[in-house]
Write an enzyme that holds these catalytic residues in place. Sequence first.
Site, mmCIF file in Angstrom:
data_model
loop_
_atom_site.group_PDB
_atom_site.id
_atom_site.type_symbol
_atom_site.label_atom_id
_atom_site.label_comp_id
_atom_site.label_asym_id
_atom_site.label_seq_id
_atom_site.Cartn_x
_atom_site.Cartn_y
_atom_site.Cartn_z
ATOM 1 N N GLY A 20 -51.126 -26.652 66.562
ATOM 2 C CA GLY A 20 -49.835 -27.207 67.002
ATOM 3 C C GLY A 20 -48.996 -26.141 67.689
ATOM 4 N N HIS A 21 -48.954 -24.951 67.092
ATOM 5 C CA HIS A 21 -48.233 -23.841 67.731
ATOM 6 C C HIS A 21 -48.910 -23.445 69.041
ATOM 7 C CE1 HIS A 21 -47.158 -23.064 63.358
ATOM 8 N NE2 HIS A 21 -45.975 -23.164 63.928
ATOM 9 N N SER A 76 -48.369 -25.744 58.809
ATOM 10 C CA SER A 76 -48.805 -24.543 58.085
ATOM 11 C C SER A 76 -49.024 -24.860 56.613
ATOM 12 C CB SER A 76 -47.758 -23.439 58.231
ATOM 13 O OG SER A 76 -47.534 -23.206 59.597
ATOM 14 N N ASP A 86 -41.198 -31.926 63.575
ATOM 15 C CA ASP A 86 -39.928 -31.706 62.872
ATOM 16 C C ASP A 86 -38.833 -32.399 63.672
ATOM 17 O OD1 ASP A 86 -40.758 -29.896 60.647
ATOM 18 O OD2 ASP A 86 -41.475 -28.712 62.334
HETATM 19 O O1 PAF Z 1 -40.016 -25.018 62.806
HETATM 20 C C1 PAF Z 1 -40.037 -23.861 62.341
HETATM 21 O O2 PAF Z 1 -41.085 -23.207 62.232
HETATM 22 C C2 PAF Z 1 -38.742 -23.229 61.875
HETATM 23 O O3 PAF Z 1 -37.887 -24.158 61.319
HETATM 24 C C3 PAF Z 1 -38.032 -22.415 62.985
HETATM 25 C C4 PAF Z 1 -37.595 -23.321 64.124
HETATM 26 C C5 PAF Z 1 -38.957 -21.332 63.510
HETATM 27 C C6 PAF Z 1 -36.790 -21.736 62.410
HETATM 28 O O4 PAF Z 1 -37.112 -20.859 61.367
#
Ligand code: PAF
Length: 260
Positions: free
Chosen positions: A34-35, A184, A148
Amino acid sequence: MKIFHEIAPLRAHLSARPRAQRGFVPTMGALHAGHRALLERARAENGEVALSIYVNRPQFNDAGDFTNYPVTLDADLEMARAAGVDVVFAPPPEALYPDAYRYRVTETTYARTQEGAHRPGHFDGVLTVVLKLFQLIDPGRAYFGEKDWQQLRLVEGMAEALFLPVEIVRCPTVRAEDGLALSSRNARLSPEDRKRAAAFPAAMARAASTEAAVEALRKDGFTVEYVLDDGDRRLGAVVLGGVRLIDNLPLPSFPSPSAT
Ligand code: PAF
């Protein structure tokens, strides 16, 4: 790829480069596909890509969740390199909080509902660290996943309310083959629970009402925190084997009961 742990050299490096062409992906590490999709999109749309890796204590309302959050820096850096990231910012714990979190960003309405109602203070922590990171990285664009959903909408709202010169780019949720949204936290599911977890998005997508979704999930052994419909989205949070999962989907268009 340049890796910075301290704020001063990061700022010195970035200040010499055009901000409008900088795409930014904020993360808490433990990077997954996803990242990778966010990084690849940022790579395709910008001259420079910055990634932050910082497990942000203030956004964890549950101390155990913070302690158990996976940390995989070496693998994260490998993925960053492969995705063509130019700059990584991985500050040491609390480097971002010289004020010891006395100053924070609060959205007073939406952030107290849905996910925020179940995680008091969570979105204060998220918005505060995102604003700090925007100040330090100074991106032209920033990439957030739709997984999210409420976080994404609150970051969009903050950017608008505070006149931040950054475009927030919405990126679709990346799912495993069985439909589970990548997260994660999935790494903490037992192999058996990982198989069962696919029933979460399936129930959210199939049930004709939130009540029916809750019933189906309970039958499948999930502890349900909430399932709710908001506009054209269905959002939910469940716990399975001690691991909290969230998801959201566009609302299905069910055939009306009178349709034949
Ligand atoms: O989505 C996330 O991984 C976290 O909420 C973020 C946006 C990096 C803030 O810590």
